[in-house]
Write a protein that holds these residues in place. Structure first.
Motif, short mmCIF file in Angstrom:
data_model
loop_
_atom_site.label_atom_id
_atom_site.label_comp_id
_atom_site.label_asym_id
_atom_site.label_seq_id
_atom_site.Cartn_x
_atom_site.Cartn_y
_atom_site.Cartn_z
N ALA A 144 0.67 -0.97 0.10
CA ALA A 144 0.17 0.13 0.68
C ALA A 144 0.82 1.62 0.66
CB ALA A 144 -1.25 -0.19 0.45
N ASP A 145 2.24 1.13 0.46
CA ASP A 145 3.27 2.50 0.25
C ASP A 145 3.53 2.88 -0.88
OD1 ASP A 145 4.12 -0.11 -0.02
OD2 ASP A 145 6.43 0.97 1.50
N ARG A 146 3.12 2.53 -2.01
CA ARG A 146 3.24 2.68 -2.94
C ARG A 146 2.30 3.61 -4.01
NH1 ARG A 146 4.60 -3.21 -6.13
NH2 ARG A 146 6.53 -4.00 -4.99
N ILE A 147 1.75 4.30 -3.26
CA ILE A 147 0.27 4.72 -4.03
C ILE A 147 1.25 6.60 -3.26
CG2 ILE A 147 -1.30 3.44 -3.60
CD1 ILE A 147 -1.97 4.75 -0.97
N SER A 148 2.02 6.82 -3.10
CA SER A 148 2.66 8.12 -3.36
C SER A 148 3.69 8.48 -3.64
CB SER A 148 3.55 7.99 -2.38
OG SER A 148 4.88 7.05 -1.65
N ALA A 149 3.66 7.28 -5.08
CA ALA A 149 4.67 8.32 -6.26
C ALA A 149 3.88 7.62 -7.45
CB ALA A 149 5.70 8.02 -6.39
N GLY A 150 3.97 8.12 -8.00
CA GLY A 150 3.66 7.71 -9.66
C GLY A 150 4.33 7.22 -10.95
N ASP A 151 5.14 6.19 -10.45
CA ASP A 151 5.91 5.57 -10.91
C ASP A 151 5.59 3.99 -11.71
OD1 ASP A 151 5.81 4.16 -8.82
OD2 ASP A 151 7.47 4.77 -7.29
N GLY A 152 4.56 3.69 -11.59
CA GLY A 152 4.44 2.41 -12.67
C GLY A 152 4.04 1.41 -11.60
N SER A 153 4.45 1.76 -10.16
CA SER A 153 4.98 0.23 -9.07
C SER A 153 3.51 0.07 -8.17
CB SER A 153 5.94 0.13 -8.14
OG SER A 153 5.91 1.83 -7.52
N TYR A 154 2.75 -0.65 -8.05
CA TYR A 154 1.19 -0.65 -8.15
C TYR A 154 0.94 -1.13 -6.51
CZ TYR A 154 0.01 0.89 -12.81
OH TYR A 154 -0.13 1.46 -13.44
N THR A 155 0.31 -1.08 -6.49
CA THR A 155 -0.23 -1.55 -4.72
C THR A 155 -2.15 -2.48 -5.86
OG1 THR A 155 -1.67 -1.90 -2.66
CG2 THR A 155 -2.28 0.05 -4.00
N VAL A 156 -1.89 -3.63 -4.78
CA VAL A 156 -2.69 -4.63 -5.57
C VAL A 156 -3.44 -4.83 -4.56
CG1 VAL A 156 -2.80 -6.47 -7.00
CG2 VAL A 156 -1.25 -4.89 -7.06
N SER A 157 -4.99 -5.31 -5.19
CA SER A 157 -5.91 -6.03 -4.34
C SER A 157 -6.30 -7.07 -4.92
CB SER A 157 -7.16 -5.19 -3.63
OG SER A 157 -7.94 -5.77 -2.93
N PHE A 158 -6.32 -8.14 -4.59
CA PHE A 158 -6.63 -9.95 -5.67
C PHE A 158 -7.95 -10.10 -5.00
CE2 PHE A 158 -6.22 -14.41 -6.34
CZ PHE A 158 -6.09 -14.49 -7.64
N ILE A 159 -9.37 -10.05 -6.19
CA ILE A 159 -10.61 -10.16 -5.29
C ILE A 159 -10.44 -11.82 -6.17
CG2 ILE A 159 -12.87 -9.73 -5.24
CD1 ILE A 159 -11.45 -6.54 -5.55
N ASN A 160 -10.82 -13.13 -5.33
CA ASN A 160 -11.54 -14.13 -5.76
C ASN A 160 -12.20 -14.74 -6.12
OD1 ASN A 160 -11.15 -15.37 -3.26
ND2 ASN A 160 -9.26 -16.05 -3.50
N THR A 161 -13.24 -13.59 -5.49
CA THR A 161 -14.46 -14.22 -5.41
C THR A 161 -15.56 -13.17 -6.06
OG1 THR A 161 -14.29 -15.18 -2.44
CG2 THR A 161 -16.46 -14.51 -3.16
N ILE A 162 -16.60 -13.87 -6.59
CA ILE A 162 -17.46 -13.24 -7.38
C ILE A 162 -18.11 -12.16 -6.41
CG2 ILE A 162 -19.36 -12.40 -8.64
CD1 ILE A 162 -17.97 -15.17 -10.39
N GLY A 163 -18.25 -11.24 -6.64
CA GLY A 163 -19.69 -10.32 -5.08
C GLY A 163 -18.32 -10.08 -3.91
N GLY A 164 -17.18 -9.54 -4.37
CA GLY A 164 -15.88 -9.72 -3.29
C GLY A 164 -15.48 -7.89 -3.35
N PHE A 165 -14.92 -7.34 -2.71
CA PHE A 165 -14.68 -5.91 -2.08
C PHE A 165 -13.42 -6.10 -1.73
CE2 PHE A 165 -18.30 -6.99 0.66
CZ PHE A 165 -17.17 -6.95 2.04
#
Length: 413
Positions: A186-207
């Protein structure tokens, strides 16, 4: 039939309806719909030695809350920008919150201190983050059009006095149960440098869980400025065209405030900026400039993988979250003239004219310097060189000087 029964009572409440005696008729509030905005167009009641010594009830409701079902109400705060036109003349007499059935809980009136006579746009506070006003609350009760406040005041003066209220707002503090998928890195969101924070949702209807960005450093905004708008830019991408906003909220001291700005279009499959809010949109947040300048001010974002989507998973990725604050100075600000003249040292100057009645310039924003640094170069430092002068001595100083990226000022003043 049977051998026992349980009888259970949760609460018993009572309301008394009465007509005041002729000697206790109260003075009416006027212009009561003006308390919705802090603009010096006041609701008021006029009291004197020849009128009754109390106002009628000022009853305000329908505050437009939309608190999530199941949220736990932690506290309620009433903020009032108020004044009296004569000193030592007006005090609170009774102040209650109200549910559908009427007034409820504790009387929070400050019956000790007189209303001040200074129109300073500063709020007096009643209740707080953990104060439930002596009763219990559900999200439905707060969301009801009947939820609000009842107030009346008492007159203690010897000359005619108005009790005036410019703006009244209610803040509700609550805790929402939220079990979303965590964000990695999550600490990657401070700079627009192509390094991403990711949330992997593997359930339909998930969030996803809430991704919170704070500490944007708006310390350079003048304390007496007026908030005009808030704009949030999010560079985001999804691995499939089935990722959507679940919620986009401003956050102040770890509490979500104002409107949900989530949008219907899905997250694209190529990285793109999405804009929320704008120059004249305060998100109905009720935030003051002091809240904006706090390091605990920011934005919360969550995404979802809606029911009915094909496939079995989705990646939601955020590269950077940026924020821009639009505000008006309390004093007039003067525009710079001939701003294209700063490109050559030829004594043909960019300038702004200031005087005792206009003590601040507008921002001078200069961009497009034509750099062409090699890809992969390491930036070691940045130096700004300025050939500048004032036409009078001891008259002009820098107030704020920042570098800027695509959407906002960045770094140290």
């Amino acid at each position: 039939p049977g051998d026992h029964v349980y009888l259970s009572v949760d609460v018993i409440e009572m309301k008394i309806y009465y007509t005041p005696a002729p000697s206790f008729f109260m003075e009416d509030w006027l212009n009561t719909n003006s308390v919705t905005t802090q603009n010096d167009d006041d609701a008021y009641v006029s009291l004197s030695t020849s009128t009754e010594d109390t106002s009628d009830w000022l009853i305000l409701s329908n505050f437009g809350f939309n608190i999530p079902t199941g949220a736990v109400i932690d506290g309620i705060e009433v903020l009032m920008d108020r004044e009296a036109t004569q000193s030592s003349s007006i005090r609170d007499e009774q102040l209650y919150l109200r549910k559908t059935g009427g007034q409820i809980g504790d009387n929070k009136a400050d019956s000790v201190n007189y209303w001040d006579i200074i129109d300073d746009d500063i709020y007096d506070s009643y209740g707080g983050t953990t104060d439930l006003w002596g009763t219990t609350w559900t999200a439905a009760e707060i969301n009801s059009v009947d939820f609000g406040i009842d107030l009346y005041v008492k007159y203690f003066g010897s000359v005619a006095t108005d009790a005036r209220i410019d703006h009244l707002q209610i803040r509700v503090y609550y805790t929402e149960t939220f079990n979303g998928v965590m964000w990695d890195w999550a600490d990657r969101i401070s700079a627009g440098d192509g390094s991403y924070t990711v949330s992997f949702i593997n359930t339909i209807g998930g969030f996803s869980d809430w991704l919170r960005a704070t500490n944007f450093d708006f310390s350079s905004i003048p304390d007496d400025a007026t908030l005009d708008g808030i704009e949030v830019s999010v560079k985001k991408v999804a691995c499939e065209p089935y990722g959507f906003d679940y919620g986009v909220h401003l956050s102040s001291n770890s509490i979500q405030v104002g409107d949900d700005k989530s949008k219907l279009p899905s997250w694209g499959m190529s990285p793109s900026y999405y804009i929320y809010g704008g120059p004249t949109d305060t998100w109905n947040s009720g935030l003051a400039i002091s809240d904006i300048k706090s390091p605990n001010f920011g934005v919360d974002i969550s995404g979802e993988y809606p029911t009915g989507s094909p496939g079995d998973h989705v990646y939601l990725s955020v590269d950077v979250i940026e924020m821009r604050i639009y505000y008006s100075n309390a004093f007039p600000i003067e525009s710079w003239v001939d701003t294209n003249k700063a490109v050559v040292q030829d004594d043909d100057n960019v300038y702004v004219t200031l005087s005792p009645s206009t003590d601040s310039s507008d921002w001078l924003q200069l961009t497009n310097f034509g750099f062409n640094l090699p890809s992969g170069a390491t930036i070691d430092g940045i130096e700004v060189l300025m050939d500048k002068e004032a036409t009078q001595s001891s008259s002009i100083r820098d107030e704020a000087l920042y570098l800027r990226k695509t959407n906002r000022q960045i770094g140290s003043n």
